[in-house]
Design a protein around this motif. Structure first.
Motif, PDB file in Angstrom:
ATOM      1  N   SER A  13       0.825  -1.209   0.000  1.00  0.00           N
ATOM      2  CA  SER A  13       0.000   0.000   0.000  1.00  0.00           C
ATOM      3  C   SER A  13       0.862   1.263   0.000  1.00  0.00           C
ATOM      4  O   SER A  13       1.615   1.524   0.943  1.00  0.00           O
ATOM      5  N   SER A  14       0.731   2.071  -1.047  1.00  0.00           N
ATOM      6  CA  SER A  14       1.532   3.294  -1.122  1.00  0.00           C
ATOM      7  C   SER A  14       1.101   4.299  -0.048  1.00  0.00           C
ATOM      8  O   SER A  14       1.930   5.047   0.475  1.00  0.00           O
ATOM      9  N   LYS A  15      -0.183   4.312   0.313  1.00  0.00           N
ATOM     10  CA  LYS A  15      -0.650   5.198   1.380  1.00  0.00           C
ATOM     11  C   LYS A  15      -0.011   4.817   2.707  1.00  0.00           C
ATOM     12  O   LYS A  15       0.410   5.683   3.477  1.00  0.00           O
ATOM     13  N   ILE A  17       2.789   3.143   3.128  1.00  0.00           N
ATOM     14  CA  ILE A  17       4.232   3.404   3.060  1.00  0.00           C
ATOM     15  C   ILE A  17       4.502   4.885   3.308  1.00  0.00           C
ATOM     16  O   ILE A  17       5.429   5.247   4.032  1.00  0.00           O
ATOM     17  N   GLU A  18       3.681   5.744   2.730  1.00  0.00           N
ATOM     18  CA  GLU A  18       3.810   7.189   2.952  1.00  0.00           C
ATOM     19  C   GLU A  18       3.604   7.533   4.429  1.00  0.00           C
ATOM     20  O   GLU A  18       4.360   8.305   5.020  1.00  0.00           O
ATOM     21  N   GLN A  19       2.579   6.927   5.028  1.00  0.00           N
ATOM     22  CA  GLN A  19       2.290   7.142   6.447  1.00  0.00           C
ATOM     23  C   GLN A  19       3.432   6.609   7.311  1.00  0.00           C
ATOM     24  O   GLN A  19       3.792   7.215   8.323  1.00  0.00           O
ATOM     25  N   PHE A  21       6.639   6.532   6.627  1.00  0.00           N
ATOM     26  CA  PHE A  21       7.769   7.455   6.642  1.00  0.00           C
ATOM     27  C   PHE A  21       7.440   8.772   7.336  1.00  0.00           C
ATOM     28  O   PHE A  21       8.323   9.410   7.892  1.00  0.00           O
ATOM     29  N   SER A  22       6.173   9.181   7.331  1.00  0.00           N
ATOM     30  CA  SER A  22       5.829  10.447   7.974  1.00  0.00           C
ATOM     31  C   SER A  22       5.602  10.285   9.477  1.00  0.00           C
ATOM     32  O   SER A  22       5.950  11.165  10.255  1.00  0.00           O
ATOM     33  N   GLU A  23       5.024   9.164   9.918  1.00  0.00           N
ATOM     34  CA  GLU A  23       4.670   8.996  11.334  1.00  0.00           C
ATOM     35  C   GLU A  23       5.452   7.898  12.042  1.00  0.00           C
ATOM     36  O   GLU A  23       5.408   7.804  13.266  1.00  0.00           O
ATOM     37  N   SER A  52      13.824  -2.165   0.829  1.00  0.00           N
ATOM     38  CA  SER A  52      14.268  -1.187  -0.154  1.00  0.00           C
ATOM     39  C   SER A  52      15.784  -0.998  -0.099  1.00  0.00           C
ATOM     40  O   SER A  52      16.389  -1.058   0.965  1.00  0.00           O
TER      41      SER A  52
END
Length: 125
Positions: A13-15, A17-19, A21-23, A52
């Motif tokens: 899930s890209s959402k 993964i984004e979350q 790295f941010s939280e 990665s």
């Protein structure tokens, strides 16, 4: 627990993964870094993991793919020691931050240290 790394265990899930790295929070055992975030999954999985390797440090895809393959294998062999003891589900992103090509034995040792640090940090909270 089986020594497998199935499709349901992979973080796609890209959402999320984004979350992550941010939280998310992180622990390191050079040359590996683990970013983790407690979350819930709709399929009831206890963890999901992504791996990665930086294109900046390894220009050739062959090298990046080899390192990712080694990291997946080390994770697959180590996960039963740490995942069984988790009380809540987590999303993981394991990053290779070194600049030299590792061997499987080096990655296995560092993966064990990484998840030991993760266990200590989570139990210490």
């Amino acid at each position: 627990m089986k020594f497998t790394f199935n499709k349901k265990d992979k973080l796609k899930s890209s959402k999320l993964i984004e979350q992550l790295f941010s939280e998310g929070k992180s622990v390191s055992a050079f040359p590996l870094r683990l970013v983790y975030l407690p979350t819930t999954f709709s399929d009831g999985a206890t963890f999901k993991t992504a791996i990665s390797v930086s294109k900046r440090n390894f220009k050739k895809a062959v090298d990046r793919n080899r390192i990712k393959r080694l990291m997946r294998e080390a994770f697959r062999l180590q996960k039963h020691n740490y995942i069984n003891n988790m009380s809540e589900p987590y999303a993981f992103m394991i990053l290779y931050i070194g600049k030299e090509k590792p061997t499987l034995s080096q990655i296995e040792v560092k993966m064990a240290q990484l998840f030991e640090a993760f266990s200590n940090k989570v139990s210490g909270q």
